[in-house]
Design an enzyme around this catalytic site. Structure first.
Site, PDB file in Angstrom:
ATOM      1  N   CYS A   2       0.859  -1.195   0.000  1.00 20.26           N
ATOM      2  CA  CYS A   2       0.000   0.000   0.000  1.00 20.26           C
ATOM      3  C   CYS A   2       0.886   1.233   0.000  1.00 20.26           C
ATOM      4  O   CYS A   2       2.108   1.135  -0.016  1.00 20.26           O
ATOM      5  CB  CYS A   2      -0.861   0.003   1.248  1.00 20.26           C
ATOM      6  SG  CYS A   2      -1.809  -1.491   1.490  1.00 20.26           S
ATOM      7  N   ARG A  29       1.239   1.974  -6.216  1.00 19.86           N
ATOM      8  CA  ARG A  29       1.407   0.989  -5.144  1.00 19.86           C
ATOM      9  C   ARG A  29       0.120   0.230  -4.857  1.00 19.86           C
ATOM     10  O   ARG A  29       0.148  -0.760  -4.127  1.00 19.86           O
ATOM     11  CB  ARG A  29       1.898   1.666  -3.857  1.00 19.86           C
ATOM     12  CG  ARG A  29       3.208   2.420  -3.995  1.00 19.86           C
ATOM     13  CD  ARG A  29       3.548   3.150  -2.714  1.00 19.86           C
ATOM     14  NE  ARG A  29       3.947   2.217  -1.687  1.00 19.86           N
ATOM     15  CZ  ARG A  29       5.213   1.818  -1.511  1.00 19.86           C
ATOM     16  NH1 ARG A  29       6.148   2.270  -2.328  1.00 19.86           N
ATOM     17  NH2 ARG A  29       5.527   0.965  -0.571  1.00 19.86           N
ATOM     18  N   TRP A  72      -3.539  -1.622  -1.318  1.00 18.16           N
ATOM     19  CA  TRP A  72      -3.399  -2.833  -2.125  1.00 18.16           C
ATOM     20  C   TRP A  72      -3.751  -3.951  -1.164  1.00 18.16           C
ATOM     21  O   TRP A  72      -2.995  -4.300  -0.277  1.00 18.16           O
ATOM     22  CB  TRP A  72      -1.958  -2.971  -2.627  1.00 18.16           C
ATOM     23  CG  TRP A  72      -1.642  -4.284  -3.216  1.00 18.16           C
ATOM     24  CD1 TRP A  72      -1.081  -5.354  -2.586  1.00 18.16           C
ATOM     25  CD2 TRP A  72      -1.863  -4.718  -4.565  1.00 18.16           C
ATOM     26  NE1 TRP A  72      -0.938  -6.404  -3.450  1.00 18.16           N
ATOM     27  CE2 TRP A  72      -1.413  -6.046  -4.661  1.00 18.16           C
ATOM     28  CE3 TRP A  72      -2.378  -4.107  -5.683  1.00 18.16           C
ATOM     29  CZ2 TRP A  72      -1.475  -6.777  -5.840  1.00 18.16           C
ATOM     30  CZ3 TRP A  72      -2.451  -4.828  -6.855  1.00 18.16           C
ATOM     31  CH2 TRP A  72      -2.000  -6.139  -6.924  1.00 18.16           C
ATOM     32  N   ASN A  98       1.018   0.192   5.921  1.00 18.25           N
ATOM     33  CA  ASN A  98       1.480  -0.567   4.754  1.00 18.25           C
ATOM     34  C   ASN A  98       2.286  -1.753   5.285  1.00 18.25           C
ATOM     35  O   ASN A  98       3.287  -1.560   5.977  1.00 18.25           O
ATOM     36  CB  ASN A  98       2.377   0.300   3.866  1.00 18.25           C
ATOM     37  CG  ASN A  98       3.095  -0.547   2.814  1.00 18.25           C
ATOM     38  OD1 ASN A  98       2.569  -1.546   2.347  1.00 18.25           O
ATOM     39  ND2 ASN A  98       4.343  -0.169   2.498  1.00 18.25           N
ATOM     40  N   GLY A  99       1.843  -2.970   5.010  1.00 14.67           N
ATOM     41  CA  GLY A  99       2.566  -4.140   5.519  1.00 14.67           C
ATOM     42  C   GLY A  99       1.594  -5.232   5.933  1.00 14.67           C
ATOM     43  O   GLY A  99       0.407  -5.195   5.571  1.00 14.67           O
ATOM     44  N   GLU A 481      10.326 -19.858 -19.945  1.00 16.66           N
ATOM     45  CA  GLU A 481      10.036 -18.553 -19.346  1.00 16.66           C
ATOM     46  C   GLU A 481      11.146 -17.545 -19.667  1.00 16.66           C
ATOM     47  O   GLU A 481      10.884 -16.376 -19.978  1.00 16.66           O
ATOM     48  CB  GLU A 481       9.865 -18.679 -17.825  1.00 16.66           C
ATOM     49  CG  GLU A 481       9.747 -17.378 -17.063  1.00 16.66           C
ATOM     50  CD  GLU A 481       8.618 -16.446 -17.492  1.00 16.66           C
ATOM     51  OE1 GLU A 481       8.722 -15.239 -17.178  1.00 16.66           O
ATOM     52  OE2 GLU A 481       7.684 -16.895 -18.189  1.00 16.66           O
ATOM     53  N   LYS A 485      10.584 -13.988 -21.632  1.00 12.06           N
ATOM     54  CA  LYS A 485      11.015 -12.668 -21.151  1.00 12.06           C
ATOM     55  C   LYS A 485      11.763 -11.913 -22.251  1.00 12.06           C
ATOM     56  O   LYS A 485      11.504 -10.754 -22.530  1.00 12.06           O
ATOM     57  CB  LYS A 485      11.914 -12.800 -19.903  1.00 12.06           C
ATOM     58  CG  LYS A 485      11.124 -13.120 -18.638  1.00 12.06           C
ATOM     59  CD  LYS A 485      10.382 -11.971 -18.038  1.00 12.06           C
ATOM     60  CE  LYS A 485       8.900 -11.916 -18.308  1.00 12.06           C
ATOM     61  NZ  LYS A 485       8.048 -13.027 -18.057  1.00 12.06           N
ATOM     62  N   GLU A 488       9.305 -10.928 -25.201  1.00  8.02           N
ATOM     63  CA  GLU A 488       8.253  -9.918 -25.007  1.00  8.02           C
ATOM     64  C   GLU A 488       8.789  -8.507 -24.807  1.00  8.02           C
ATOM     65  O   GLU A 488       8.068  -7.538 -25.022  1.00  8.02           O
ATOM     66  CB  GLU A 488       7.313 -10.334 -23.867  1.00  8.02           C
ATOM     67  CG  GLU A 488       7.880 -10.381 -22.498  1.00  8.02           C
ATOM     68  CD  GLU A 488       6.807 -10.806 -21.482  1.00  8.02           C
ATOM     69  OE1 GLU A 488       5.687 -10.276 -21.552  1.00  8.02           O
ATOM     70  OE2 GLU A 488       7.112 -11.686 -20.651  1.00  8.02           O
ATOM     71  N   HIS A 504      16.085 -33.506 -31.746  1.00 12.31           N
ATOM     72  CA  HIS A 504      14.914 -33.946 -32.514  1.00 12.31           C
ATOM     73  C   HIS A 504      14.412 -32.837 -33.439  1.00 12.31           C
ATOM     74  O   HIS A 504      13.281 -32.874 -33.911  1.00 12.31           O
ATOM     75  CB  HIS A 504      13.799 -34.388 -31.553  1.00 12.31           C
ATOM     76  CG  HIS A 504      14.234 -35.501 -30.641  1.00 12.31           C
ATOM     77  ND1 HIS A 504      14.482 -36.781 -31.077  1.00 12.31           N
ATOM     78  CD2 HIS A 504      14.524 -35.485 -29.306  1.00 12.31           C
ATOM     79  CE1 HIS A 504      14.875 -37.526 -30.056  1.00 12.31           C
ATOM     80  NE2 HIS A 504      14.910 -36.768 -28.971  1.00 12.31           N
ATOM     81  N   LYS A 603      -0.786  -5.595 -19.568  1.00  8.58           N
ATOM     82  CA  LYS A 603      -0.437  -6.227 -18.295  1.00  8.58           C
ATOM     83  C   LYS A 603      -1.467  -7.277 -17.899  1.00  8.58           C
ATOM     84  O   LYS A 603      -1.136  -8.347 -17.379  1.00  8.58           O
ATOM     85  CB  LYS A 603      -0.310  -5.180 -17.194  1.00  8.58           C
ATOM     86  CG  LYS A 603       0.081  -5.734 -15.844  1.00  8.58           C
ATOM     87  CD  LYS A 603       1.455  -6.385 -15.896  1.00  8.58           C
ATOM     88  CE  LYS A 603       1.860  -7.133 -14.642  1.00  8.58           C
ATOM     89  NZ  LYS A 603       3.039  -7.947 -14.821  1.00  8.58           N
TER      90      LYS A 603
HETATM   91  C1  AGP Z   1       4.306 -12.245 -18.767  1.00  8.75           C
HETATM   92  O1  AGP Z   1       5.404 -11.462 -18.617  1.00  8.75           O
HETATM   93  C2  AGP Z   1       3.189 -11.610 -19.461  1.00  8.75           C
HETATM   94  N1  AGP Z   1       2.828 -10.380 -18.902  1.00  8.75           N
HETATM   95  C3  AGP Z   1       2.000 -12.535 -19.676  1.00  8.75           C
HETATM   96  O2  AGP Z   1       2.437 -13.688 -20.323  1.00  8.75           O
HETATM   97  C4  AGP Z   1       1.273 -12.941 -18.388  1.00  8.75           C
HETATM   98  O3  AGP Z   1       2.049 -13.824 -17.659  1.00  8.75           O
HETATM   99  C5  AGP Z   1      -0.055 -13.619 -18.749  1.00  8.75           C
HETATM  100  O4  AGP Z   1      -0.834 -12.708 -19.475  1.00  8.75           O
HETATM  101  C6  AGP Z   1      -0.803 -14.097 -17.510  1.00  8.75           C
HETATM  102  O5  AGP Z   1      -1.144 -13.030 -16.712  1.00  8.75           O
HETATM  103  P1  AGP Z   1      -1.718 -13.293 -15.247  1.00  8.75           P
HETATM  104  O6  AGP Z   1      -0.649 -13.937 -14.438  1.00  8.75           O
HETATM  105  O7  AGP Z   1      -2.094 -11.924 -14.753  1.00  8.75           O
HETATM  106  O8  AGP Z   1      -2.930 -14.181 -15.388  1.00  8.75           O
END
Ligand code: AGP
Length: 608
Positions: A2, A29, A72, A98-99, A481, A485, A488, A504, A603
């Site tokens: 928060c 935050r 939050w 906050n905490g 993963e 990273k 993206e 393969h 996001k």
């Molecule tokens: C990951 O860096 C991306 N932002 C995206 O793949 C994300 O993980 C995916 O959209 C899932 O989001 P969520 O964890 O909010 O469900």
């Protein structure tokens, strides 16, 4: 995570406006609810963002001091009742926090027995009643606050006001940041410098276990035992944006750097080391159903899907429960076979991802027990699942998910202990995993301290147009993963691949222009990965190896090596992902891209 903000001044400024303005710059935050209290004008609260609070501010809402909060949610739904500030029974003591108060349940029971009435379901409210209780004995606001805080376990950054001393604010810090702002006949208290910088660049940072007594022209700092602390003010020349990022160039780097704190917050109050057990309060309501479960299906998208894939390795090896992992976007159309003995576990940072949400609804229709590992309290997935685990990783601003994944993997290790100890896991194994989990924050910090080397590597390889990421067993999902990273945020072709799968097909891509990131910690499949690296070297492919500290032999094989500290195999992904996050960050930054807002992405993906 928060945001708190407080103000006391002797000039003509309206504390209401100062606080409202400051809350806006703290909105990154959290945005579940907002509120403020001015001794002269009372309290105003609202759910949602600061703009909602502004609309609720009555005309003539004025004062010379006040405390404010942007929430939050961690404990208690994001409702107006749970919005801060909270008060005591008399309405004389008001507080923003906050905490996380770990022993809030015990304190609430004790105070209720003493006749205190609680209004909210938050952990925070116990603090106001505790101060009230000590005020009866101490008859002094500062002494009562000190005595109350000595009973508290957990983390806090707080600002407290007592209507009998309207120009005085007491601030305190334990684990959550608190900074004082020193202006002309005015003082500020905040979670970070962003709301203060508009008024002054003179600040004092509180350390853990300190309180500050603040009035318009004075501030005194004390330890919790009452000892006085002298600390000089610092001049900071950040702009508000930089302050929000804590001085880091991007939220993504700030969030990667929060790794150690995030692991601590995910573990907080959930490990019984001596018993080798994990205590997951959010699953207590369905403990019997979980015991009867015969199978688990994990569903998620993007990074959350790779967290699930890593969880599959953990849960099958150490909890002996059969696990399948599904992409949300595929699962909902695949007519999955589910029944009441199936746990459907959704993993989601935002808790709003449409594909994952629909998968949960499909699971419910088919009678499965639905659980969630979710970072956003009060989100749709958190509300619609039968029970779950909150990550407590704080809001994640960078589109590329980093700290949320570190927290998801930590939560999956806790879930593995929780289920494992109900099934085949011995107390010794439980104790060993608990011990290592508690060492992880320090080990993550060691990796972060070495980020300079990773930055150099990223600059060395920044011209690459392709990248292959390989891994085995627990680090097979981490290879995917790591590639995600890089993809993206740097927009180049990056591909995850099982190290054993290369021959393969994918090996055909390899030549001197196609580098490989080989995840090769010293675990049960290390030798296998080494032979895969040799396959690549035989095709003149450049290799960056990600290895365990102390492994010097790999330097003879790979072109470059990044190191992580040693840990248990089951926990190694929590360490190996961090250098990969940093590598992708520095790579994309070197390309000059907007790392926090990469093109074509959002996001939270709330559409199909
Ligand atoms: C990951 O860096 C991306 N932002 C995206 O793949 C994300 O993980 C995916 O959209 C899932 O989001 P969520 O964890 O909010 O469900």
């Amino acid at each position: 995570m928060c945001g708190i903000f407080a103000y006391t001044g002797k000039n003509s400024k309206n504390a209401g406006e100062v606080l409202l303005d400051g809350l806006s710059s703290l909105e990154y935050r959290g945005y579940d609810s907002a509120g403020m209290f001015l001794p002269e004008s009372g309290v105003v609260k609202s759910t949602g963002a600061v703009s909602h609070l502004r609309r609720k501010m009555p005309a003539g809402y004025f004062g010379k001091s006040g405390i404010a909060h942007i929430r939050w949610a961690t404990h208690g739904e994001p409702t107006e009742q749970n919005a801060h500030p909270h008060k005591d029974c008399t309405g004389d003591i008001w507080l923003v926090h906050n905490g996380i108060i770990e022993n809030h349940k015990e304190l609430r029971e004790k105070l209720s027995k003493l006749g205190h009435t609680f209004i909210s379901t938050t952990d925070t409210e116990v603090l106001t009643h505790l101060i009230e209780e000590h005020l009866k004995k101490e008859k002094d606001f500062e002494q009562a606050t000190l005595a109350a805080l000595r009973e508290v376990k957990g983390t806090y950054g707080i600002a407290v006001e007592y209507v009998a001393e309207p120009d005085k604010i007491i601030a305190a810090r334990m684990g959550s940041p608190v900074v004082l702002g020193l202006g002309e006949h005015e003082r500020f208290v905040a979670s970070d410098a962003s709301p203060i910088l508009k008024h002054t660049s003179q600040v004092v940072f509180l350390e853990d276990g300190e309180i500050a007594v603040v009035t318009p022209d004075r501030h005194e700092i004390f330890k919790l035992d009452g000892a006085k602390v002298d600390r000089l003010a610092e001049k900071i020349d950040w702009n508000v944006e930089a302050a929000q990022r804590g001085g880091y160039q991007h939220f993504m780097l700030k969030e990667i750097m929060e790794g150690p704190e995030v692991v601590k917050n995910t573990l907080r109050g959930r490990l019984l080391e001596k018993e080798g057990l994990a205590k997951l309060g959010g699953l207590e309501s369905v403990a019997d159903e979980i015991k009867k479960a015969q199978r688990m299906v994990i569903v998620g998208c993007g990074t959350a899907y790779y967290a699930g894939l890593t969880g599959e390795y953990m849960l099958e090896e150490h909890a002996g429960i059969p696990v399948e992992v599904e992409l949300g976007s595929e699962f909902r159309y695949r007519h999955p076979v589910l029944n009441p003995e199936t746990i459907l576990l959704a993993i989601s940072q935002s808790g709003e991802t449409a594909d994952t949400l629909e998968a949960i609804r499909e699971g419910k229709r088919r009678g499965a027990l639905t659980l969630g590992i979710v970072n956003t309290v009060g989100s749709t997935i958190a509300r619609e699942t039968d029970a779950g685990i909150h990550n407590h990783a704080g809001p994640e601003i960078g589109v590329a998910s980093t700290k949320a994944l570190v927290s998801q993997l930590t939560a999956l290790a806790l879930l593995t202990m929780f289920l494992g100890r109900q099934r085949s896991m011995s107390i010794e194994t439980g104790q060993e995993i608990a011990r290592e989990l508690l060492l992880l924050p320090e080990k993550v910090q060691t990796i972060l301290d070495g980020r300079g080397k990773i930055e150099k590597l990223a600059k060395k390889y920044v011209k690459s147009r392709d990248f292959l990421y390989i891994g085995r067993k627990y680090n097979y999902p981490i290879a995917f993963e790591g590639a995600l990273k890089l993809k993206e945020i740097s927009y180049i072709h990056a591909e995850g691949c099982g190290a054993g799968e290369m021959k393969h097909g994918p090996l055909a891509m390899i030549d001197e222009h196609f580098p490989t990131m080989a995840i090769a910690p010293s675990d049960s499949v290390y030798e296998k990965v080494v032979s895969n690296i040799e396959e690549i070297k035989a095709r003149k492919g450049p290799v960056i190896a990600l290895a365990t500290e102390g492994n010097d032999e790999i330097k003879d094989l790979a072109d470059d090596v990044m190191y992580v500290p040693k840990t248990l195999e089951i926990l190694s992904p929590i360490l190996t992902i961090v250098p990969l996050q940093l590598f992708a960050y520095y790579f994309a930054r070197e390309k000059g891209y907007n790392v926090d807002r990469p093109r074509n992405l959002a996001k939270s993906v709330t559409v199909e």
